[in-house]
Design a protein around this motif. Structure first.
Motif, mmCIF file in Angstrom:
data_model
loop_
_atom_site.group_PDB
_atom_site.id
_atom_site.type_symbol
_atom_site.label_atom_id
_atom_site.label_comp_id
_atom_site.label_asym_id
_atom_site.label_seq_id
_atom_site.Cartn_x
_atom_site.Cartn_y
_atom_site.Cartn_z
ATOM 1 N N LEU A 24 35.173 51.016 38.645
ATOM 2 C CA LEU A 24 34.689 49.640 38.675
ATOM 3 C C LEU A 24 34.951 48.958 37.349
ATOM 4 C CD1 LEU A 24 31.185 50.314 40.266
ATOM 5 C CD2 LEU A 24 33.177 49.403 41.449
ATOM 6 N N SER A 25 35.287 47.669 37.401
ATOM 7 C CA SER A 25 35.381 46.847 36.206
ATOM 8 C C SER A 25 34.037 46.159 35.974
ATOM 9 C CB SER A 25 36.482 45.795 36.372
ATOM 10 O OG SER A 25 36.099 44.851 37.365
ATOM 11 N N PHE A 26 33.914 45.503 34.842
ATOM 12 C CA PHE A 26 32.678 44.766 34.558
ATOM 13 C C PHE A 26 32.500 43.637 35.574
ATOM 14 C CE2 PHE A 26 30.175 41.735 31.836
ATOM 15 C CZ PHE A 26 29.036 42.521 31.752
ATOM 16 N N ALA A 27 33.584 42.969 35.935
ATOM 17 C CA ALA A 27 33.507 41.908 36.945
ATOM 18 C C ALA A 27 33.073 42.477 38.292
ATOM 19 C CB ALA A 27 34.861 41.207 37.074
ATOM 20 N N ASP A 28 33.558 43.662 38.630
ATOM 21 C CA ASP A 28 33.138 44.306 39.879
ATOM 22 C C ASP A 28 31.635 44.544 39.882
ATOM 23 O OD1 ASP A 28 35.765 44.448 40.790
ATOM 24 O OD2 ASP A 28 36.078 46.465 39.973
ATOM 25 N N LEU A 29 31.130 44.983 38.738
ATOM 26 C CA LEU A 29 29.704 45.288 38.636
ATOM 27 C C LEU A 29 28.873 44.014 38.797
ATOM 28 C CD1 LEU A 29 28.544 48.132 38.182
ATOM 29 C CD2 LEU A 29 28.086 47.469 35.827
ATOM 30 N N LEU A 30 29.294 42.936 38.119
ATOM 31 C CA LEU A 30 28.550 41.679 38.198
ATOM 32 C C LEU A 30 28.607 41.061 39.587
ATOM 33 C CD1 LEU A 30 29.337 39.858 34.821
ATOM 34 C CD2 LEU A 30 27.455 41.404 35.384
ATOM 35 N N ALA A 31 29.633 41.410 40.357
ATOM 36 C CA ALA A 31 29.766 40.849 41.701
ATOM 37 C C ALA A 31 28.831 41.523 42.703
ATOM 38 C CB ALA A 31 31.216 40.975 42.173
ATOM 39 N N ARG A 32 28.262 42.634 42.335
ATOM 40 C CA ARG A 32 27.344 43.342 43.227
ATOM 41 C C ARG A 32 25.953 42.727 43.179
ATOM 42 N NH1 ARG A 32 28.227 48.882 44.662
ATOM 43 N NH2 ARG A 32 30.457 49.340 44.596
ATOM 44 N N PRO A 33 25.127 42.964 44.205
ATOM 45 C CA PRO A 33 23.737 42.494 44.163
ATOM 46 C C PRO A 33 22.999 43.148 42.996
ATOM 47 C CG PRO A 33 24.358 43.142 46.390
ATOM 48 C CD PRO A 33 25.459 43.602 45.497
ATOM 49 N N LEU A 34 22.446 42.338 42.121
ATOM 50 C CA LEU A 34 21.779 42.843 40.921
ATOM 51 C C LEU A 34 20.269 42.893 41.124
ATOM 52 C CD1 LEU A 34 23.786 41.004 38.102
ATOM 53 C CD2 LEU A 34 24.203 43.260 39.106
#
Length: 513
Positions: free
Chosen positions: A263-273
Protein backbone atom coordinates in the motif's frame (compact mmCIF):
# COMPACT_ATOMS: atom_id res chain seq x y z
CA UNK A 1 57.42 18.62 17.57
CA UNK A 2 59.20 17.20 20.59
CA UNK A 3 58.97 20.44 22.62
CA UNK A 4 55.21 20.87 22.15
CA UNK A 5 53.56 21.04 25.57
CA UNK A 6 51.03 18.43 26.59
CA UNK A 7 48.34 21.09 26.83
CA UNK A 8 48.91 22.26 23.25
CA UNK A 9 49.07 18.66 22.04
CA UNK A 10 45.81 17.72 23.77
CA UNK A 11 44.14 20.83 22.32
CA UNK A 12 45.40 19.87 18.86
CA UNK A 13 43.84 16.43 19.25
CA UNK A 14 40.47 17.86 20.29
CA UNK A 15 40.49 20.31 17.37
CA UNK A 16 41.36 17.49 14.95
CA UNK A 17 38.37 15.52 16.27
CA UNK A 18 36.14 18.60 15.84
CA UNK A 19 37.34 18.93 12.24
CA UNK A 20 36.57 15.24 11.64
CA UNK A 21 33.05 15.48 13.07
CA UNK A 22 32.31 18.80 11.38
CA UNK A 23 33.55 17.65 7.98
CA UNK A 24 31.48 14.48 8.17
CA UNK A 25 28.20 16.39 8.57
CA UNK A 26 27.80 17.74 5.00
CA UNK A 27 28.86 14.34 3.61
CA UNK A 28 26.15 12.72 5.73
CA UNK A 29 23.62 15.00 4.03
CA UNK A 30 24.26 12.97 0.88
CA UNK A 31 24.47 9.53 2.48
CA UNK A 32 21.85 9.95 5.21
CA UNK A 33 22.01 11.42 8.73
CA UNK A 34 22.39 8.01 10.37
CA UNK A 35 25.79 7.61 8.67
CA UNK A 36 27.28 10.62 10.50
CA UNK A 37 29.98 9.17 12.78
CA UNK A 38 28.64 10.55 16.05
CA UNK A 39 25.13 9.29 15.30
CA UNK A 40 26.28 5.95 13.87
CA UNK A 41 28.49 5.19 16.88
CA UNK A 42 25.71 6.36 19.21
CA UNK A 43 23.30 3.99 17.46
CA UNK A 44 25.77 1.14 17.89
CA UNK A 45 25.98 1.98 21.60
CA UNK A 46 22.17 1.90 21.86
CA UNK A 47 22.10 -1.54 20.27
CA UNK A 48 24.95 -3.08 22.28
CA UNK A 49 25.08 -1.40 25.70
CA UNK A 50 24.01 -3.68 28.59
CA UNK A 51 20.33 -3.34 29.41
CA UNK A 52 20.87 -2.06 33.01
CA UNK A 53 22.95 0.81 31.61
CA UNK A 54 20.23 1.63 29.09
CA UNK A 55 17.55 1.62 31.79
CA UNK A 56 19.71 3.85 33.97
CA UNK A 57 19.88 6.33 31.10
CA UNK A 58 16.11 6.35 30.65
CA UNK A 59 15.53 6.66 34.40
CA UNK A 60 18.08 9.45 34.78
CA UNK A 61 17.34 11.49 31.64
CA UNK A 62 13.85 10.38 30.57
CA UNK A 63 12.97 11.71 27.12
CA UNK A 64 16.37 13.46 26.97
CA UNK A 65 18.21 10.13 26.99
CA UNK A 66 19.29 10.47 23.35
CA UNK A 67 20.67 13.95 23.87
CA UNK A 68 22.55 12.70 26.91
CA UNK A 69 23.97 9.81 24.88
CA UNK A 70 25.17 12.06 22.07
CA UNK A 71 26.71 14.53 24.54
CA UNK A 72 28.36 11.67 26.42
CA UNK A 73 29.70 10.18 23.19
CA UNK A 74 31.10 13.58 22.17
CA UNK A 75 32.80 14.05 25.56
CA UNK A 76 34.32 10.57 25.38
CA UNK A 77 35.55 11.33 21.86
CA UNK A 78 37.08 14.59 23.06
CA UNK A 79 38.91 12.81 25.89
CA UNK A 80 40.29 10.17 23.49
CA UNK A 81 41.21 12.86 20.96
CA UNK A 82 43.16 14.74 23.61
CA UNK A 83 45.08 11.55 24.38
CA UNK A 84 45.77 11.01 20.68
CA UNK A 85 47.10 14.56 20.49
CA UNK A 86 49.53 13.92 23.34
CA UNK A 87 50.67 10.69 21.68
CA UNK A 88 51.07 12.46 18.33
CA UNK A 89 53.29 15.13 19.90
CA UNK A 90 55.75 12.37 20.74
CA UNK A 91 55.23 10.28 17.63
CA UNK A 92 52.90 11.46 14.90
CA UNK A 93 52.16 7.94 13.71
CA UNK A 94 50.68 6.99 17.08
CA UNK A 95 48.18 9.82 16.94
CA UNK A 96 47.24 9.08 13.34
CA UNK A 97 46.75 5.41 14.27
CA UNK A 98 44.28 6.52 16.93
CA UNK A 99 42.34 8.52 14.35
CA UNK A 100 42.39 5.53 12.00
CA UNK A 101 40.99 3.31 14.76
CA UNK A 102 38.12 5.75 15.37
CA UNK A 103 37.51 5.96 11.63
CA UNK A 104 37.23 2.17 11.51
CA UNK A 105 34.74 2.29 14.37
CA UNK A 106 32.70 4.95 12.58
CA UNK A 107 32.71 2.97 9.34
CA UNK A 108 31.71 -0.25 11.10
CA UNK A 109 28.94 1.51 13.00
CA UNK A 110 27.57 3.14 9.85
CA UNK A 111 27.62 -0.07 7.83
CA UNK A 112 25.75 -2.02 10.51
CA UNK A 113 22.74 0.33 10.39
CA UNK A 114 19.66 -1.14 8.71
CA UNK A 115 19.62 -0.46 4.97
CA UNK A 116 23.24 0.77 4.88
CA UNK A 117 25.43 0.49 1.79
CA UNK A 118 29.08 1.19 1.01
CA UNK A 119 28.45 4.93 0.60
CA UNK A 120 27.53 5.16 4.30
CA UNK A 121 31.24 4.75 5.09
CA UNK A 122 32.08 8.06 3.39
CA UNK A 123 31.32 10.48 6.27
CA UNK A 124 33.66 8.65 8.65
CA UNK A 125 36.40 8.29 6.01
CA UNK A 126 36.26 11.92 4.85
CA UNK A 127 36.08 13.17 8.41
CA UNK A 128 39.01 11.04 9.53
CA UNK A 129 41.13 12.14 6.58
CA UNK A 130 40.57 15.83 7.29
CA UNK A 131 41.01 15.26 11.02
CA UNK A 132 44.38 13.63 10.38
CA UNK A 133 45.37 16.57 8.18
CA UNK A 134 44.43 19.00 10.95
CA UNK A 135 46.48 17.04 13.47
CA UNK A 136 49.50 17.11 11.15
CA UNK A 137 49.13 20.85 10.52
CA UNK A 138 49.02 21.62 14.25
CA UNK A 139 51.75 19.27 15.48
CA UNK A 140 54.09 18.57 12.56
CA UNK A 141 53.22 21.03 9.78
CA UNK A 142 53.34 24.81 9.40
CA UNK A 143 51.10 25.50 12.43
CA UNK A 144 53.13 23.67 15.07
CA UNK A 145 54.02 25.92 18.04
CA UNK A 146 57.73 25.04 18.18
CA UNK A 147 58.50 25.71 14.50
CA UNK A 148 61.53 27.99 14.23
CA UNK A 149 62.50 28.75 10.62
CA UNK A 150 65.43 30.99 11.49
CA UNK A 151 67.54 31.77 14.60
CA UNK A 152 65.95 34.29 16.97
CA UNK A 153 65.73 34.78 20.73
CA UNK A 154 63.92 31.87 22.41
CA UNK A 155 61.21 34.08 23.96
CA UNK A 156 60.36 35.63 20.59
CA UNK A 157 60.23 32.25 18.88
CA UNK A 158 58.00 30.86 21.64
CA UNK A 159 55.60 33.81 21.45
CA UNK A 160 55.33 33.63 17.67
CA UNK A 161 54.86 29.87 17.79
CA UNK A 162 52.07 30.25 20.33
CA UNK A 163 50.29 32.85 18.17
CA UNK A 164 50.67 30.70 15.06
CA UNK A 165 49.39 27.59 16.81
CA UNK A 166 46.44 29.27 18.53
CA UNK A 167 45.55 31.07 15.31
CA UNK A 168 45.51 27.73 13.51
CA UNK A 169 43.43 26.21 16.30
CA UNK A 170 40.91 29.04 16.04
CA UNK A 171 40.71 28.81 12.26
CA UNK A 172 40.33 25.04 12.19
CA UNK A 173 37.85 24.92 15.06
CA UNK A 174 35.83 27.79 13.57
CA UNK A 175 35.82 26.10 10.19
CA UNK A 176 34.67 22.84 11.76
CA UNK A 177 31.78 24.60 13.48
CA UNK A 178 30.73 26.44 10.32
CA UNK A 179 30.93 23.34 8.14
CA UNK A 180 29.20 21.17 10.75
CA UNK A 181 26.37 23.64 11.28
CA UNK A 182 26.09 24.09 7.53
CA UNK A 183 25.69 20.35 7.10
CA UNK A 184 23.11 20.28 9.87
CA UNK A 185 21.23 23.13 8.17
CA UNK A 186 21.30 21.32 4.84
CA UNK A 187 20.00 18.17 6.52
CA UNK A 188 17.18 20.21 8.00
CA UNK A 189 16.21 21.48 4.57
CA UNK A 190 15.87 17.87 3.46
CA UNK A 191 13.44 17.09 6.25
CA UNK A 192 9.90 16.02 5.54
CA UNK A 193 8.32 18.85 7.54
CA UNK A 194 7.10 20.56 4.37
CA UNK A 195 5.65 17.29 3.09
CA UNK A 196 3.91 16.78 6.41
CA UNK A 197 2.38 20.26 6.28
CA UNK A 198 1.01 19.47 2.82
CA UNK A 199 -0.85 16.37 4.02
CA UNK A 200 -4.62 16.82 4.27
CA UNK A 201 -6.18 14.12 6.40
CA UNK A 202 -9.63 12.98 5.31
CA UNK A 203 -12.42 13.03 7.89
CA UNK A 204 -12.87 9.78 9.80
CA UNK A 205 -15.56 7.37 8.72
CA UNK A 206 -15.89 6.52 12.43
CA UNK A 207 -15.16 9.62 14.56
CA UNK A 208 -13.91 9.30 18.12
CA UNK A 209 -16.52 9.48 20.88
CA UNK A 210 -16.70 12.90 22.49
CA UNK A 211 -14.67 13.40 25.66
CA UNK A 212 -17.31 13.34 28.42
CA UNK A 213 -17.83 16.40 30.57
CA UNK A 214 -15.71 16.20 33.70
CA UNK A 215 -13.13 13.80 32.24
CA UNK A 216 -10.50 16.48 32.86
CA UNK A 217 -10.54 17.71 36.47
CA UNK A 218 -8.46 20.75 35.48
CA UNK A 219 -6.42 20.77 38.68
CA UNK A 220 -3.05 22.49 38.80
CA UNK A 221 -0.21 19.96 38.42
CA UNK A 222 -2.61 17.24 37.26
CA UNK A 223 -1.88 16.11 33.70
CA UNK A 224 -4.57 16.89 31.15
CA UNK A 225 -6.83 14.07 30.03
CA UNK A 226 -5.66 14.54 26.43
CA UNK A 227 -1.89 14.93 26.08
CA UNK A 228 -0.84 17.61 23.57
CA UNK A 229 1.49 16.45 20.82
CA UNK A 230 4.41 18.57 22.05
CA UNK A 231 4.14 17.01 25.51
CA UNK A 232 3.72 13.40 24.47
CA UNK A 233 6.58 11.20 25.66
CA UNK A 234 9.04 9.85 23.13
CA UNK A 235 11.11 6.74 23.80
CA UNK A 236 12.67 4.90 20.85
CA UNK A 237 16.08 3.84 19.56
CA UNK A 238 16.36 6.45 16.79
CA UNK A 239 19.13 8.97 17.58
CA UNK A 240 18.11 10.98 14.52
CA UNK A 241 14.45 11.12 13.59
CA UNK A 242 13.82 9.22 10.33
CA UNK A 243 12.67 11.46 7.48
CA UNK A 244 10.17 9.43 5.47
CA UNK A 245 8.66 11.01 2.37
CA UNK A 246 4.94 10.12 2.24
CA UNK A 247 5.07 10.15 -1.57
CA UNK A 248 7.56 7.28 -1.63
CA UNK A 249 6.41 5.47 1.52
CA UNK A 250 5.15 1.94 1.06
CA UNK A 251 3.73 -0.61 3.47
CA UNK A 252 4.23 -4.32 2.80
CA UNK A 253 2.02 -6.89 4.50
CA UNK A 254 3.83 -10.14 3.81
CA UNK A 255 5.36 -13.26 5.30
CA UNK A 256 3.06 -16.12 6.22
CA UNK A 257 0.01 -14.75 4.42
CA UNK A 258 -2.06 -16.03 1.53
CA UNK A 259 -2.38 -12.67 -0.24
CA UNK A 260 0.55 -10.25 0.28
CA UNK A 261 -0.36 -6.57 0.16
CA UNK A 262 1.53 -3.40 -0.72
CA UNK A 263 0.00 0.00 0.00
CA UNK A 264 1.04 3.59 -0.65
CA UNK A 265 0.24 6.47 1.67
CA UNK A 266 -2.50 7.57 -0.74
CA UNK A 267 -3.94 4.05 -0.65
CA UNK A 268 -4.06 4.19 3.12
CA UNK A 269 -5.78 7.60 3.19
CA UNK A 270 -8.35 6.36 0.69
CA UNK A 271 -9.55 3.68 3.10
CA UNK A 272 -12.25 4.26 5.74
CA UNK A 273 -10.41 5.84 8.68
CA UNK A 274 -11.20 5.26 12.34
CA UNK A 275 -10.56 7.84 15.06
CA UNK A 276 -10.08 6.75 18.67
CA UNK A 277 -8.64 7.96 21.95
CA UNK A 278 -5.92 5.54 23.10
CA UNK A 279 -3.47 5.83 25.97
CA UNK A 280 0.04 4.58 25.19
CA UNK A 281 2.58 3.61 27.86
CA UNK A 282 6.26 2.71 27.72
CA UNK A 283 7.40 -0.47 29.42
CA UNK A 284 10.27 1.59 30.89
CA UNK A 285 7.80 3.68 32.88
CA UNK A 286 8.70 3.42 36.56
CA UNK A 287 5.99 3.41 39.22
CA UNK A 288 4.75 7.01 39.31
CA UNK A 289 6.56 7.83 36.07
CA UNK A 290 5.43 10.01 33.18
CA UNK A 291 6.30 7.86 30.13
CA UNK A 292 2.61 7.65 29.26
CA UNK A 293 0.18 9.82 27.32
CA UNK A 294 -3.33 9.88 25.89
CA UNK A 295 -4.09 11.11 22.37
CA UNK A 296 -6.73 11.02 19.65
CA UNK A 297 -5.45 8.81 16.87
CA UNK A 298 -6.69 8.55 13.28
CA UNK A 299 -5.90 5.50 11.20
CA UNK A 300 -6.81 2.32 9.39
CA UNK A 301 -7.77 -0.75 11.47
CA UNK A 302 -4.92 -3.25 11.28
CA UNK A 303 -7.45 -6.08 11.53
CA UNK A 304 -8.87 -5.14 8.11
CA UNK A 305 -5.44 -5.39 6.47
CA UNK A 306 -4.69 -8.71 8.13
CA UNK A 307 -8.06 -10.10 7.07
CA UNK A 308 -7.34 -9.09 3.49
CA UNK A 309 -3.88 -10.66 3.60
CA UNK A 310 -5.16 -13.87 5.18
CA UNK A 311 -2.70 -15.06 7.86
CA UNK A 312 -1.68 -18.68 7.54
CA UNK A 313 -2.16 -21.22 10.29
CA UNK A 314 0.39 -20.74 13.07
CA UNK A 315 1.29 -17.14 12.14
CA UNK A 316 0.78 -15.94 15.70
CA UNK A 317 3.07 -12.89 15.51
CA UNK A 318 2.96 -9.71 13.42
CA UNK A 319 6.38 -8.09 13.20
CA UNK A 320 6.19 -4.35 12.69
CA UNK A 321 9.37 -3.12 11.04
CA UNK A 322 10.46 0.51 11.05
CA UNK A 323 12.29 2.25 8.21
CA UNK A 324 15.43 2.15 10.38
CA UNK A 325 15.16 -1.61 10.90
CA UNK A 326 13.74 -1.59 14.45
CA UNK A 327 11.17 -4.34 15.07
CA UNK A 328 8.36 -5.12 17.46
CA UNK A 329 6.38 -8.33 17.70
CA UNK A 330 2.63 -8.12 18.31
CA UNK A 331 0.35 -11.12 18.89
CA UNK A 332 -1.76 -11.65 15.76
CA UNK A 333 -4.74 -12.55 17.94
CA UNK A 334 -4.61 -9.20 19.72
CA UNK A 335 -4.64 -7.32 16.41
CA UNK A 336 -7.74 -9.25 15.32
CA UNK A 337 -9.76 -9.43 18.57
CA UNK A 338 -11.85 -6.32 17.89
CA UNK A 339 -9.83 -3.69 19.75
CA UNK A 340 -8.98 -0.45 17.92
CA UNK A 341 -5.49 -1.39 16.77
CA UNK A 342 -4.61 1.18 14.12
CA UNK A 343 -2.09 2.07 11.49
CA UNK A 344 -2.23 5.68 12.59
CA UNK A 345 -1.76 8.63 10.25
CA UNK A 346 -3.05 11.37 12.55
CA UNK A 347 -2.57 12.49 16.15
CA UNK A 348 -4.86 14.97 17.90
CA UNK A 349 -6.33 16.27 14.67
CA UNK A 350 -3.15 16.69 12.62
CA UNK A 351 -0.75 14.47 10.69
CA UNK A 352 1.58 12.51 12.93
CA UNK A 353 4.49 14.61 14.17
CA UNK A 354 7.73 13.49 12.50
CA UNK A 355 9.22 12.42 15.84
CA UNK A 356 6.12 10.33 16.57
CA UNK A 357 6.29 8.26 13.40
CA UNK A 358 5.21 10.35 10.39
CA UNK A 359 3.81 9.28 8.04
CA UNK A 360 2.50 6.06 9.63
CA UNK A 361 2.87 4.25 12.95
CA UNK A 362 1.16 1.47 14.89
CA UNK A 363 -1.15 2.14 17.85
CA UNK A 364 -2.46 -0.85 19.82
CA UNK A 365 -4.52 -0.44 23.01
CA UNK A 366 -3.49 -2.55 25.99
CA UNK A 367 0.10 -3.38 25.00
CA UNK A 368 3.32 -1.64 25.94
CA UNK A 369 4.91 0.27 23.08
CA UNK A 370 7.90 -2.03 22.70
CA UNK A 371 5.63 -4.82 21.39
CA UNK A 372 3.09 -2.75 19.49
CA UNK A 373 3.80 0.91 18.75
CA UNK A 374 6.18 0.71 15.77
CA UNK A 375 6.93 4.21 14.43
CA UNK A 376 7.85 4.98 10.82
CA UNK A 377 6.44 1.54 10.01
CA UNK A 378 7.07 0.10 6.56
CA UNK A 379 6.35 -3.61 7.02
CA UNK A 380 3.92 -5.92 8.76
CA UNK A 381 5.40 -9.40 8.49
CA UNK A 382 3.38 -12.42 9.60
CA UNK A 383 5.54 -14.97 11.39
CA UNK A 384 5.52 -16.77 14.74
CA UNK A 385 7.00 -16.12 18.17
CA UNK A 386 8.84 -19.44 17.84
CA UNK A 387 10.57 -18.31 14.65
CA UNK A 388 11.46 -14.66 15.29
CA UNK A 389 12.48 -12.47 18.25
CA UNK A 390 11.81 -8.75 17.85
CA UNK A 391 14.38 -6.11 18.82
CA UNK A 392 13.92 -6.10 22.60
CA UNK A 393 13.42 -9.83 23.21
CA UNK A 394 17.10 -10.89 22.87
CA UNK A 395 17.89 -7.98 25.19
CA UNK A 396 16.01 -9.57 28.07
CA UNK A 397 12.45 -8.30 27.65
CA UNK A 398 9.34 -10.46 27.43
CA UNK A 399 8.05 -11.36 23.99
CA UNK A 400 4.55 -10.18 24.92
CA UNK A 401 3.84 -7.11 27.02
CA UNK A 402 0.27 -6.44 28.15
CA UNK A 403 -0.01 -3.18 30.07
CA UNK A 404 -0.21 -3.65 33.84
CA UNK A 405 -2.73 -1.81 35.99
CA UNK A 406 -1.10 1.28 37.45
CA UNK A 407 -1.98 4.51 39.25
CA UNK A 408 -0.11 7.68 40.07
CA UNK A 409 -0.42 10.64 42.45
CA UNK A 410 0.04 13.96 40.67
CA UNK A 411 -1.43 16.27 43.34
CA UNK A 412 0.04 17.16 45.77
CA UNK A 413 3.69 17.00 44.87
CA UNK A 414 6.20 16.19 47.62
CA UNK A 415 7.68 19.70 47.46
CA UNK A 416 4.35 21.53 47.62
CA UNK A 417 3.75 23.79 50.63
CA UNK A 418 0.69 22.23 52.28
CA UNK A 419 -1.49 23.79 54.95
CA UNK A 420 -3.57 21.72 57.35
CA UNK A 421 -7.20 21.35 56.29
CA UNK A 422 -8.94 19.94 53.24
CA UNK A 423 -6.37 19.12 50.55
CA UNK A 424 -7.23 17.65 47.14
CA UNK A 425 -5.34 14.47 46.25
CA UNK A 426 -5.56 13.54 42.58
CA UNK A 427 -3.86 11.65 39.80
CA UNK A 428 -4.37 9.21 36.95
CA UNK A 429 -4.87 5.46 36.71
CA UNK A 430 -4.76 3.14 33.73
CA UNK A 431 -5.50 -0.44 32.70
CA UNK A 432 -5.80 -0.09 28.94
CA UNK A 433 -8.38 -2.24 27.21
CA UNK A 434 -9.66 -3.53 30.57
CA UNK A 435 -10.56 -0.24 32.18
CA UNK A 436 -10.25 1.00 35.76
CA UNK A 437 -12.97 -0.06 38.22
CA UNK A 438 -11.75 1.81 41.28
CA UNK A 439 -8.91 3.80 42.82
CA UNK A 440 -8.09 3.86 46.52
CA UNK A 441 -5.87 6.15 48.59
CA UNK A 442 -4.49 5.73 52.08
CA UNK A 443 -2.52 7.90 54.47
CA UNK A 444 0.27 6.66 56.75
CA UNK A 445 -0.65 3.00 56.22
CA UNK A 446 -4.22 3.54 57.42
CA UNK A 447 -7.44 2.27 55.88
CA UNK A 448 -7.96 2.55 52.14
CA UNK A 449 -10.37 5.27 51.04
CA UNK A 450 -12.30 5.24 47.78
CA UNK A 451 -11.34 8.00 45.37
CA UNK A 452 -13.82 9.48 42.90
CA UNK A 453 -13.23 8.49 39.29
CA UNK A 454 -13.74 11.04 36.54
CA UNK A 455 -15.50 9.76 33.42
CA UNK A 456 -13.39 8.48 30.53
CA UNK A 457 -13.94 8.01 26.80
CA UNK A 458 -13.36 4.25 26.95
CA UNK A 459 -11.48 1.45 28.67
CA UNK A 460 -8.57 2.17 26.28
CA UNK A 461 -7.65 5.45 28.02
CA UNK A 462 -6.45 6.43 31.42
CA UNK A 463 -8.80 8.00 33.94
CA UNK A 464 -8.36 10.88 36.35
CA UNK A 465 -9.27 10.41 40.00
CA UNK A 466 -9.56 12.63 43.09
CA UNK A 467 -9.98 12.39 46.85
CA UNK A 468 -10.39 15.03 49.54
CA UNK A 469 -7.98 14.65 52.43
CA UNK A 470 -8.49 16.25 55.83
CA UNK A 471 -4.82 16.80 56.47
CA UNK A 472 -3.24 17.37 59.88
CA UNK A 473 0.18 18.93 60.54
CA UNK A 474 3.19 16.67 60.27
CA UNK A 475 4.99 14.31 57.92
CA UNK A 476 2.66 11.97 56.01
CA UNK A 477 2.91 9.14 53.49
CA UNK A 478 0.30 8.93 50.72
CA UNK A 479 -0.22 5.76 48.66
CA UNK A 480 -2.52 4.88 45.78
CA UNK A 481 -3.65 1.65 44.13
CA UNK A 482 -6.09 0.84 41.34
CA UNK A 483 -8.31 -2.12 40.52
CA UNK A 484 -9.13 -2.96 36.93
CA UNK A 485 -12.49 -3.95 35.48
CA UNK A 486 -11.58 -7.63 35.85
CA UNK A 487 -11.29 -7.15 39.62
CA UNK A 488 -7.49 -7.41 39.73
CA UNK A 489 -5.84 -4.92 42.10
CA UNK A 490 -2.35 -3.75 41.32
CA UNK A 491 0.14 -5.48 43.61
CA UNK A 492 2.08 -3.75 46.36
CA UNK A 493 5.29 -5.62 45.59
CA UNK A 494 7.82 -3.47 43.77
CA UNK A 495 9.11 -4.93 40.54
CA UNK A 496 11.51 -3.21 38.14
CA UNK A 497 10.49 -2.34 34.61
CA UNK A 498 12.32 -5.33 33.10
CA UNK A 499 11.24 -7.75 31.77
CA UNK A 500 7.58 -6.78 31.32
CA UNK A 501 6.73 -3.60 33.23
CA UNK A 502 7.00 -2.21 36.75
CA UNK A 503 4.62 -2.97 39.61
CA UNK A 504 4.06 -1.41 43.04
CA UNK A 505 2.02 1.30 44.71
CA UNK A 506 3.00 4.88 44.00
CA UNK A 507 4.06 6.39 47.32
CA UNK A 508 4.90 10.01 48.16
CA UNK A 509 5.93 11.79 51.35
CA UNK A 510 4.53 15.23 52.12
CA UNK A 511 4.82 17.79 54.89
CA UNK A 512 1.74 19.59 56.21
CA UNK A 513 2.14 22.72 58.31
Amino acid sequence: MGSTSRGYAALAGVVAAAVAIGAAEPVAVLTGPRSAPLVAVGGLVVDTVPEPVKQFGIAAFGTYDKTALLVGTALLLAACAALFGVLAARRLGAGLAGIAAFAALGVAAALTRAGADAFDALPALVGAGLGALALWLLLAGPLQPDLSPWPRPAAEVEQEGRRRFLGGVGALAGGAVVVGLGGHWLAGRRSVSAARRAVVLPPPAAPAPAVPAGADLSLAQLVSYVTPNFGFYRIDTALVVPQVDPDTWRLRVHGRVRRPLELSFADLLARPLVERYVTLACVSNEVGGDLIGNARWLGVPIRDLLDEAGPEEGADQVVGRSVDGWTCGTPTAVLRDGRDALLAVGMNGEPLPVEHGFPVRMVVPGLYGYVSACKWVTELELTSFADFDAYWVPRGWSAQGPVKTQSRIDVPRPRNRLTAGTIPVAGVAWAQHRGVRSVEVRVDGGPWRQATLAPAVSADTWVQWSWRWEATPGEHVLQVRATDADGETQPERRQPVAPDGATGWHTIRVTVR
